[in-house]
Motif scaffolding. Structure first.
Motif, PDB file in Angstrom:
ATOM      1  N   ALA A 137       2.502  -6.326   0.262  1.00  0.00           N
ATOM      2  CA  ALA A 137       3.039  -5.175  -0.456  1.00  0.00           C
ATOM      3  C   ALA A 137       2.955  -5.376  -1.965  1.00  0.00           C
ATOM      4  CB  ALA A 137       4.483  -4.919  -0.031  1.00  0.00           C
ATOM      5  N   ALA A 138       3.156  -6.608  -2.436  1.00  0.00           N
ATOM      6  CA  ALA A 138       3.095  -6.891  -3.873  1.00  0.00           C
ATOM      7  C   ALA A 138       1.682  -6.687  -4.407  1.00  0.00           C
ATOM      8  CB  ALA A 138       3.566  -8.318  -4.146  1.00  0.00           C
ATOM      9  N   VAL A 139       0.685  -7.140  -3.665  1.00  0.00           N
ATOM     10  CA  VAL A 139      -0.716  -6.970  -4.077  1.00  0.00           C
ATOM     11  C   VAL A 139      -1.069  -5.487  -4.129  1.00  0.00           C
ATOM     12  CG1 VAL A 139      -3.119  -7.395  -3.431  1.00  0.00           C
ATOM     13  CG2 VAL A 139      -1.434  -9.233  -3.230  1.00  0.00           C
ATOM     14  N   ILE A 140      -0.616  -4.727  -3.134  1.00  0.00           N
ATOM     15  CA  ILE A 140      -0.928  -3.300  -3.090  1.00  0.00           C
ATOM     16  C   ILE A 140      -0.208  -2.551  -4.212  1.00  0.00           C
ATOM     17  CG2 ILE A 140      -0.623  -1.191  -1.716  1.00  0.00           C
ATOM     18  CD1 ILE A 140      -1.223  -2.869   0.769  1.00  0.00           C
ATOM     19  N   LYS A 141       1.021  -2.939  -4.508  1.00  0.00           N
ATOM     20  CA  LYS A 141       1.744  -2.282  -5.605  1.00  0.00           C
ATOM     21  C   LYS A 141       1.043  -2.517  -6.936  1.00  0.00           C
ATOM     22  CE  LYS A 141       6.204  -1.760  -7.901  1.00  0.00           C
ATOM     23  NZ  LYS A 141       7.615  -2.203  -8.009  1.00  0.00           N
ATOM     24  N   GLU A 142       0.550  -3.719  -7.125  1.00  0.00           N
ATOM     25  CA  GLU A 142      -0.186  -4.016  -8.360  1.00  0.00           C
ATOM     26  C   GLU A 142      -1.455  -3.171  -8.436  1.00  0.00           C
ATOM     27  OE1 GLU A 142      -2.149  -7.863 -10.695  1.00  0.00           O
ATOM     28  OE2 GLU A 142      -1.010  -8.143  -8.832  1.00  0.00           O
ATOM     29  N   PHE A 143      -2.039  -2.877  -7.277  1.00  0.00           N
ATOM     30  CA  PHE A 143      -3.286  -2.119  -7.220  1.00  0.00           C
ATOM     31  C   PHE A 143      -3.072  -0.622  -7.471  1.00  0.00           C
ATOM     32  CE2 PHE A 143      -6.281   0.361  -4.554  1.00  0.00           C
ATOM     33  CZ  PHE A 143      -7.471   0.033  -5.193  1.00  0.00           C
ATOM     34  N   CYS A 144      -2.019  -0.051  -6.849  1.00  0.00           N
ATOM     35  CA  CYS A 144      -1.870   1.411  -6.921  1.00  0.00           C
ATOM     36  C   CYS A 144      -0.498   1.885  -7.393  1.00  0.00           C
ATOM     37  CB  CYS A 144      -2.202   2.048  -5.572  1.00  0.00           C
ATOM     38  SG  CYS A 144      -0.975   1.703  -4.292  1.00  0.00           S
ATOM     39  N   LYS A 145       0.415   0.962  -7.686  1.00  0.00           N
ATOM     40  CA  LYS A 145       1.754   1.266  -8.204  1.00  0.00           C
ATOM     41  C   LYS A 145       2.717   1.831  -7.156  1.00  0.00           C
ATOM     42  CE  LYS A 145       0.210   2.055 -12.950  1.00  0.00           C
ATOM     43  NZ  LYS A 145       0.208   2.979 -14.105  1.00  0.00           N
ATOM     44  N   GLN A 224       9.435  -2.939  13.974  1.00  0.00           N
ATOM     45  CA  GLN A 224       9.125  -4.348  14.202  1.00  0.00           C
ATOM     46  C   GLN A 224       8.501  -5.010  12.973  1.00  0.00           C
ATOM     47  OE1 GLN A 224       7.033  -5.248  17.848  1.00  0.00           O
ATOM     48  NE2 GLN A 224       8.043  -3.596  18.966  1.00  0.00           N
ATOM     49  N   HIS A 225       7.976  -4.188  12.060  1.00  0.00           N
ATOM     50  CA  HIS A 225       7.332  -4.735  10.871  1.00  0.00           C
ATOM     51  C   HIS A 225       8.116  -4.438   9.595  1.00  0.00           C
ATOM     52  CE1 HIS A 225       3.780  -6.015  13.099  1.00  0.00           C
ATOM     53  NE2 HIS A 225       3.839  -4.857  13.735  1.00  0.00           N
ATOM     54  N   GLY A 226       9.377  -4.087   9.743  1.00  0.00           N
ATOM     55  CA  GLY A 226      10.226  -3.903   8.583  1.00  0.00           C
ATOM     56  C   GLY A 226      10.152  -2.519   7.970  1.00  0.00           C
ATOM     57  N   ASN A 227      10.851  -2.370   6.858  1.00  0.00           N
ATOM     58  CA  ASN A 227      10.977  -1.071   6.197  1.00  0.00           C
ATOM     59  C   ASN A 227       9.842  -0.878   5.194  1.00  0.00           C
ATOM     60  OD1 ASN A 227      12.123   1.400   5.554  1.00  0.00           O
ATOM     61  ND2 ASN A 227      13.439   0.525   3.975  1.00  0.00           N
ATOM     62  N   TYR A 228       8.638  -0.702   5.725  1.00  0.00           N
ATOM     63  CA  TYR A 228       7.448  -0.535   4.902  1.00  0.00           C
ATOM     64  C   TYR A 228       6.721   0.751   5.306  1.00  0.00           C
ATOM     65  CZ  TYR A 228       8.099  -5.442   3.613  1.00  0.00           C
ATOM     66  OH  TYR A 228       8.612  -6.631   3.155  1.00  0.00           O
ATOM     67  N   TRP A 229       5.769   1.127   4.446  1.00  0.00           N
ATOM     68  CA  TRP A 229       4.956   2.313   4.707  1.00  0.00           C
ATOM     69  C   TRP A 229       3.505   1.923   4.975  1.00  0.00           C
ATOM     70  CZ3 TRP A 229       7.356   7.244   3.791  1.00  0.00           C
ATOM     71  CH2 TRP A 229       8.525   7.223   3.037  1.00  0.00           C
ATOM     72  N   LEU A 230       2.782   2.866   5.575  1.00  0.00           N
ATOM     73  CA  LEU A 230       1.324   2.829   5.629  1.00  0.00           C
ATOM     74  C   LEU A 230       0.827   4.119   4.978  1.00  0.00           C
ATOM     75  CD1 LEU A 230       0.724   1.568   9.282  1.00  0.00           C
ATOM     76  CD2 LEU A 230       0.247   0.282   7.190  1.00  0.00           C
ATOM     77  N   ILE A 231      -0.116   4.003   4.068  1.00  0.00           N
ATOM     78  CA  ILE A 231      -0.743   5.178   3.457  1.00  0.00           C
ATOM     79  C   ILE A 231      -1.597   5.865   4.516  1.00  0.00           C
ATOM     80  CG2 ILE A 231      -2.492   5.914   1.784  1.00  0.00           C
ATOM     81  CD1 ILE A 231       0.008   5.131   0.360  1.00  0.00           C
TER      82      ILE A 231
END
Length: 360
Positions: A137-145, A224-231
């Motif tokens: 998630a950190a790598v993706i945030k750096e990529f697209c905010k 099962q994979h936490g409180n995250y999103w998929l684009i």
């Protein structure tokens, strides 16, 4: 390009666990007959990458107790890689294979597809620990905010040939673009690593249905994979874990969010383009037949495994251009408005895409 450390440690351990015999060490492989340029031309991969693949397949066949192929493992792999790269067997490769094996080339390629697809448990890895998810998630945030994103989700279409005389089954293979295909569900990260490939359905399947009936879809929706999103694109429903673009952006913040969202979707498009460019068998998967969906999925998964390995070895893309296609957009299924998801998306946009006001 990075891989989760446990994945590659597991690969190294597996390859070192069963050391090759002295005979295997001393014996040249069939790939040694090609210089580097010819190797890339026929297989769209580099020598170190191919050597790794041969060792991985040899180890897999020992540890999982596959029936040993009639040709040696390196020939077994060469046949598959040549077919994957070109969708056919090139004359230069066929000439290097004994004439007695010519008739069995398709069967050897199918068998190798199954073996390499089986290696997806090592080479296609969805982030399964909290640390891995946080890092992703950190790598993706750096990529697209956009924060708290594990990857980008999309259905991928693969053309097939279906008999129009079998009217009912033929109709089910026709997708929204009007051609016959099968489709699989892909998830990748911001660097183009394929994190998940599953299902092989007829081309008319709606992507929301594909998601709801997939293993990964059930895992994600069950938290099962936490409180995250998929684009995801417009064929999916905005939900607690699926983040779609704003249909009619009305503010600058929503426009900026949509641009960031599109940036991630473009990564998937580029990943699929590279996948089909390197493995041209995916441009046309042949005729449908009984049990063909599983065979098609084996080919798709095998090429996805090899795609991830090629990225690890920084293999350049083939120079040969193929026509690129937009990401599939299928029929939309009506959905009830998810108020909680709308609120969460609005809060995400306000927090991450609002420009700070100038302080007087």
């Amino acid at each position: 390009m990075t891989f989760a450390v446990p994945v590659w440690l597991a690969v190294q351990d597996a390859l070192l666990e069963d050391e090759p015999t002295e005979t295997e060490k001393d014996t040249k492989t069939c790939f040694d007959e090609f210089d580097d340029a010819a190797l890339f031309e026929h297989f769209h991969l580099t020598r170190p990458c191919i050597s790794f693949i041969v060792d991985a397949v040899r180890n897999r066949m020992k540890t999982v107790s596959y029936k040993r192929p009639s040709p040696p493992v390196d020939v077994f792999v060469m046949v598959a890689l040549n077919f994957f790269a070109h969708g056919a067997f090139t004359p230069a490769v066929v000439q290097r294979i004994g004439s007695c094996l010519h008739a069995s080339l398709p069967n050897a390629a199918n068998s190798a597809s199954g073996v390499i697809a089986g290696m997806s448990d090592v080479f296609i890895s969805f982030p399964f620990t909290q640390d891995a998810r946080d890092q992703n998630a950190a790598v993706i945030k750096e990529f697209c905010k956009i924060p708290d994103i594990l990857g980008v989700l999309a259905p991928v279409q693969f053309k097939i040939r279906a008999s129009p005389y079998e009217k009912e089954s033929f109709k089910s293979f026709i997708n929204a673009q009007g051609y016959t295909s099968v489709m699989s569900q892909f998830i990748c990260d911001s660097q183009g690593n394929i994190l998940s490939v599953e299902k092989c359905c007829v081309g008319s399947t709606a992507e929301q249905e594909l998601w709801e009936y997939s293993f990964k879809g059930r895992e994600v929706e069950e938290d099962q994979h936490g409180n995250y999103w998929l684009i995801a694109g417009p064929g999916y429903h905005l939900g607690n874990h699926i983040l779609t673009a704003v249909t009619k952006p009305e503010t600058i913040e929503e426009v900026l969010f949509n641009e960031a969202h599109a940036k991630m979707l473009n990564v998937m498009k580029q990943t699929v383009d590279l996948l089909k460019r390197r493995f041209m068998c995916l441009l046309q998967l042949g005729f449908t037949e009984e049990g063909s969906l599983n065979k098609k999925l084996n080919i798709i998964k095998a090429c996805s495994v090899l795609h991830n390995i090629a990225l690890k070895f920084s293999v350049p893309p083939p120079t040969r251009a193929v026509k690129t296609e937009p990401l599939y957009s299928g029929k939309l299924l009506a959905a009830e408005t998810n108020v909680n998801a709308l609120r969460a998306r609005k809060e995400l946009i306000q927090k991450n895409f609002s420009k700070p006001r100038n302080q007087n």
